[in-house]
Enzyme design. Sequence first.
Site, PDB file in Angstrom:
ATOM      1  N   CYS A 469       0.835  -1.211   0.000  1.00 50.15           N
ATOM      2  CA  CYS A 469       0.000   0.000   0.000  1.00 50.15           C
ATOM      3  C   CYS A 469       0.867   1.257   0.000  1.00 50.15           C
ATOM      4  O   CYS A 469       0.448   2.311  -0.474  1.00 50.15           O
ATOM      5  CB  CYS A 469      -0.935  -0.001   1.201  1.00 50.15           C
ATOM      6  SG  CYS A 469      -2.213  -1.248   1.044  1.00 50.15           S
ATOM      7  N   GLU A 597      -2.509  -4.480  -5.749  1.00 45.95           N
ATOM      8  CA  GLU A 597      -3.853  -4.931  -5.360  1.00 45.95           C
ATOM      9  C   GLU A 597      -4.909  -3.826  -5.488  1.00 45.95           C
ATOM     10  O   GLU A 597      -5.720  -3.625  -4.597  1.00 45.95           O
ATOM     11  CB  GLU A 597      -3.851  -5.586  -3.964  1.00 45.95           C
ATOM     12  CG  GLU A 597      -3.352  -4.730  -2.812  1.00 45.95           C
ATOM     13  CD  GLU A 597      -3.599  -5.349  -1.448  1.00 45.95           C
ATOM     14  OE1 GLU A 597      -3.214  -6.486  -1.212  1.00 45.95           O
ATOM     15  OE2 GLU A 597      -4.188  -4.623  -0.598  1.00 45.95           O
TER      16      GLU A 597
HETATM   17  O1  AHR Z   1       1.442  -6.564   3.622  1.00 44.82           O
HETATM   18  C1  AHR Z   1       0.670  -5.554   4.187  1.00 44.82           C
HETATM   19  C2  AHR Z   1      -0.299  -4.931   3.211  1.00 44.82           C
HETATM   20  O2  AHR Z   1      -1.210  -5.888   2.796  1.00 44.82           O
HETATM   21  C3  AHR Z   1       0.281  -4.434   1.928  1.00 44.82           C
HETATM   22  O3  AHR Z   1       0.764  -3.153   2.027  1.00 44.82           O
HETATM   23  C4  AHR Z   1      -0.875  -4.448   0.995  1.00 44.82           C
HETATM   24  O4  AHR Z   1      -0.493  -4.639  -0.327  1.00 44.82           O
HETATM   25  C5  AHR Z   1      -1.748  -5.539   1.546  1.00 44.82           C
HETATM   26  O5  AHR Z   1      -3.039  -5.113   1.730  1.00 44.82           O
END
Ligand code: AHR
Length: 865
Positions: A469, A597
């Site tokens: 994220c 994602e």
């Molecule tokens: O791994 C933690 C978080 O999980 C990452 O930042 C994100 O891609 C997923 O939601």
Amino acid sequence: MKNKLLVFAFTFVTLFTSIKETVAMVNPPDSAYLFAYSTTNNLGKNGLHFAWSVDQKSWTSIGPEHRFLFCDYGSWGRGKRMLTPFLFLDQNQSWHCIWSLNETEGVFAHAASSDLSYWKPQTYPTVIMGDNCLFPEVSYNKTTQIYLITWLSTATKDTLVYGVTTSDFKAYSEAKRLKANNRLNVRKNITIGGVSETGIVCKVSWYQIESLIDAERLSSYKLQLEEESYNDDDIRFKGIKPIDATLSFDVSQSKKISDLLIGIFFEDLNYAADGGLYAELIQNRDFEYSLHDLKGSDKSWTSTKAWSLRGVGGTFTIDTVLPIHANNKNFAVLKISTIGPSLVNEGWSGISVTEGEKYNFSVFARTPENITKKLIVRLISKDGAVLGETSVTVNSLKWEKIDTVIAANQTIADASLEILPQSIGTVNLDMVSLFPQKTFNGRKNGLRADLAQTIADIHPRFMRFPGGCLVHGDGLNNIYHWKNTIGPLESRKPQRNLWGYHQTVGLGYFEYFQFCEDIGAEPLPVVAAGVCCQNSSDGGAGQQGGMPMCQMDSYIQDILDLIEYCNGDTKTTWGKKRAEAGHPKPFSLKYIGIGNEDLISDIFQERFEMIYKVVKEKHPEITVIGTVGPFEEGTDYTEGWNLATRLGVPMVDEHYYKLPGWFINNQDYYDKYDRTKSKVYLGEYASRGNALYNALAEASYLTAIERNGDVVHMTSYAPLLAKDGFVKWKTDLIYFGNNYIKPSVNYYVQKLYGENSGDAYIENNLALSDSKETVRRRVSASVVRDSKSGDLIIKLVNLLPVEVNTHVKLNGMDKMDTTAVQTTLTGNPGDKKVFPVTETCTVGSEFKISMPAYSFKVIRIVAKH
Ligand code: AHR
């Protein structure tokens, strides 16, 4: 293998058919009534619910609180609400659901579906500014073929009716004030389970109701499998006896699999970078912390965080006039009227120093009065003992970098750094830094040696970075831009970390590439796909925002520049910058991730496609990795895969965090994948726990990944690091504090797989004396060969409460060392402290191996040449 799949498929179909039979009616009606509603439970975050009735008097909910559609608007904390859904069937027999998102914003949500179970991507049109959008409704004008959406706005003292029109639920007219009689007011109150709910009643076929019931049953059956845990093993395996197993294979029967299967995913989450892997010992060295880092929730999180003035006779303030660099606007002003006060940095809940070790201290300083100033710099313990001391002289009107070394005379975890001016007057300080000389591989501006080594010990074949994220950021202004993270430290652009702290970006793109090279891992940088995180709540929109189209060209150029930074020769603009940073040799980038994602919305698809096409055209040698949402199924997964297939994206990044039962019961997940489509990078997965049982479930799943190593090319457990006391995301692979490291049991599974990977999968047959499905799913094996060494590696996982005595029958390996190394990870399933034990064992064309209850075993048979 085929047989195994058939048994699994058969059991699943039998179980599911029997579930269906329990709801099938003998004389079903042709049609029935469907009630669509959302409840107020969980602040309205439980999504769209259905209930049915044949007479509109007695209603049955389809799985209480089962959500058929989940609202994806806003952040996980305050967003994701579905208020007052309105269900509508259009002329083309397509369902539309619109709903209100909250009590404040002039935005509603829309999603469409052909079957009420699978919903196309949601959109969130902003229809009115400065007012809210409640109780939305849709009506259709057959003559004009236009939909009218009306709602109530309540920001003023009167409740006002507004409306917009659309023909496609993509483009909307401007909002207009309407009369109250434009409203349909068709919502009904129905009592379900004793509670009155408000919603929409539609007449549908009985088949429709039955398929919704089936969908709910299937979903709860899947949940039931996922929730299977070792706590029920006493009942599940009551009376079970030790199992006999035969594992047979012919080494010549193999298929090629990826040699990059085990990698790592690094994200600055849980203090993984600053305060963690990045070896800087001073917290807030650049005085750039700001209230906004934590969205104002911590009033002490300001530019003086972690700093304090000790003693009297001076002041410590922050100034911004004539900073070292525009990206680093704050600096400290220390005004001394009487010698005595000192500026103290507390480090990251203390500074950990080791007796006999040397630490590089550096600071940018200037003396505004142009009078030479002496500063004593020392490490002190909590009780005031001096642990090491040096001094520096400031004698420049302009910013000047001063370097010196402090040697520590004690080992202590919670020292602090003290700067003691020895002259009266003012001194300006910035970029106050303290680094251990012993960093990983001795790199300047390097990484914490013990932590980096723990990561390197996994033998990761690639590293994905810098997130997660973190990459697509909380709002468009928070997107991670690699160019801000290279060059002299004082010129890098620090920014808010969306995980609720601050990123110095001292560990920036150069350092990431260097670390990859140091540990022999392929670098896999991930860039945002021109959109921010769909869970954003910062900077205006509470939804996925797209970069304005006018910025896209320059954003795409940044991505091309990144490739040049890695692979371009030293005469190129960006290759030259890499050389200036100390690495003339290219970093040989082969992979790049675009997106993380994301919500696979139109906004995303448009931008992803733009980026993908240019990168593909200019750099066909780079493997682009697309994204298919945050879950193992559902809208983003399906739409992401559709997009990847349409564009021919070579690889996609899948993510799923599931309970151990999911990994145990879904070992055939990739067996079903179409081999002609994109390859898979399982970029984030974990079984959400750090007990042995979790680790074994992951080990077992990895046997299935190896079996599918022709379609799955890479995997990385997530998250990698977590600093005790700062764990935002549970659970993680490696926990640490300032002076210790606690790898989890899951870590040892990753390490054993990393150390024992192969590039050829050997087809095998595992026959068990007890062939019950629940038993079979808990015993798994994988056999791989490493073509470089010729070694054969057998991995065995036993998730049963009894021993599995395995008879190995191995064909086709002519020359082998009959003394092999076996490593076992075993204990009680709930244990969190379990360590692998390595010993030798005798092997041959036939040999016996015992797998203790709840164990993972790796046997490495060395080839003789
Ligand atoms: O791994 C933690 C978080 O999980 C990452 O930042 C994100 O891609 C997923 O939601």
